[in-house]
Design a protein around this motif. Sequence first.
Motif, mmCIF file in Angstrom:
data_model
loop_
_atom_site.group_PDB
_atom_site.id
_atom_site.type_symbol
_atom_site.label_atom_id
_atom_site.label_comp_id
_atom_site.label_asym_id
_atom_site.label_seq_id
_atom_site.Cartn_x
_atom_site.Cartn_y
_atom_site.Cartn_z
ATOM 1 N N UNK A 1 -11.027 14.743 87.220
ATOM 2 C CA UNK A 1 -9.423 14.807 87.789
ATOM 3 C C UNK A 1 -9.057 15.808 87.219
ATOM 4 N N UNK A 2 -7.967 16.189 87.779
ATOM 5 C CA UNK A 2 -7.330 17.805 87.498
ATOM 6 C C UNK A 2 -5.619 17.728 87.000
ATOM 7 N N UNK A 3 -5.315 17.899 86.089
ATOM 8 C CA UNK A 3 -3.814 17.956 85.882
ATOM 9 C C UNK A 3 -3.832 19.034 85.957
ATOM 10 N N UNK A 4 -1.946 19.293 86.501
ATOM 11 C CA UNK A 4 -1.509 20.661 86.134
ATOM 12 C C UNK A 4 0.252 20.213 85.885
ATOM 13 N N UNK A 5 0.863 21.195 85.183
ATOM 14 C CA UNK A 5 2.124 21.206 85.611
ATOM 15 C C UNK A 5 3.371 22.844 85.770
ATOM 16 N N UNK A 6 3.988 21.875 86.307
ATOM 17 C CA UNK A 6 4.821 23.377 86.765
ATOM 18 C C UNK A 6 6.119 23.258 85.987
ATOM 19 N N UNK A 7 6.345 23.892 85.377
ATOM 20 C CA UNK A 7 6.897 24.228 84.095
ATOM 21 C C UNK A 7 8.199 25.377 84.635
ATOM 22 N N UNK A 8 9.535 24.875 84.953
ATOM 23 C CA UNK A 8 10.658 26.448 85.899
ATOM 24 C C UNK A 8 11.577 26.040 84.542
ATOM 25 N N UNK A 9 12.346 27.375 84.206
ATOM 26 C CA UNK A 9 13.356 27.686 84.143
ATOM 27 C C UNK A 9 14.540 26.926 84.976
ATOM 28 N N UNK A 10 15.939 26.238 83.916
ATOM 29 C CA UNK A 10 16.793 26.697 84.871
ATOM 30 C C UNK A 10 17.556 27.232 86.067
ATOM 31 N N UNK A 11 17.001 28.533 85.860
ATOM 32 C CA UNK A 11 16.922 29.785 87.045
ATOM 33 C C UNK A 11 15.825 29.312 88.150
ATOM 34 N N UNK A 12 15.123 28.086 87.989
ATOM 35 C CA UNK A 12 14.215 27.661 89.276
ATOM 36 C C UNK A 12 14.405 27.259 89.961
ATOM 37 N N UNK A 13 15.415 26.206 90.013
ATOM 38 C CA UNK A 13 16.174 25.351 89.853
ATOM 39 C C UNK A 13 17.407 25.612 91.191
ATOM 40 N N UNK A 14 17.609 25.423 92.767
ATOM 41 C CA UNK A 14 18.778 25.499 93.515
ATOM 42 C C UNK A 14 20.108 24.493 92.530
ATOM 43 N N UNK A 15 21.023 25.694 92.510
ATOM 44 C CA UNK A 15 22.669 24.562 92.649
ATOM 45 C C UNK A 15 23.241 24.167 93.409
ATOM 46 N N UNK A 16 24.070 23.845 92.906
ATOM 47 C CA UNK A 16 25.105 23.172 93.679
ATOM 48 C C UNK A 16 26.216 24.284 93.861
ATOM 49 N N UNK A 17 26.481 24.184 95.530
ATOM 50 C CA UNK A 17 27.422 26.135 95.556
ATOM 51 C C UNK A 17 28.131 25.856 94.032
ATOM 52 N N UNK A 18 29.364 24.767 93.429
ATOM 53 C CA UNK A 18 29.868 25.312 92.388
ATOM 54 C C UNK A 18 30.027 24.764 91.766
ATOM 55 N N UNK A 19 30.106 24.443 90.153
ATOM 56 C CA UNK A 19 30.159 23.984 89.305
ATOM 57 C C UNK A 19 28.939 24.809 88.136
#
Length: 124
Positions: A1-19
């Motif tokens: 079994x192989x376990x991996x974790x992907x950690x994304x900074x907030x900037x790695x997430x797509x923001x909604x158009x406003x807010x």
Amino acid sequence: IRCTTLLLDDRGLTRSATGWTSGSSSTAYVKTLSTSKKVGSTLVLTHASGTSLLLVARKGVGAGTVSVWVGSTRVRLLPLAASTASTIYLPITTGAFSDKTVKIKVEAAGTAGVSIDGLAVRRV
């Protein structure tokens, strides 16, 4: 079994158009935070696959509430209001999911808004 974790900074997430606004903090992961005071604004990760999530967010006086979604299923509702400011690392058990959209949505802004620092996706 192989376990991996992907950690994304907030900037790695797509923001909604406003807010959302960008901020910085010496204690934040990669020193950045995304903050919103707009109900309905979202941060999104597409094509995610995993078995659980870890949300990194800020709690504090006047903070609002976010929900976490995998596909069309809400997996967590999280009030961020607290008497003192702190960073939380919230594990969210989801069960296995594949090629889904993970969404963090502002449900209530509070007076201070919500601040998201990052999101981790665990795969087993």
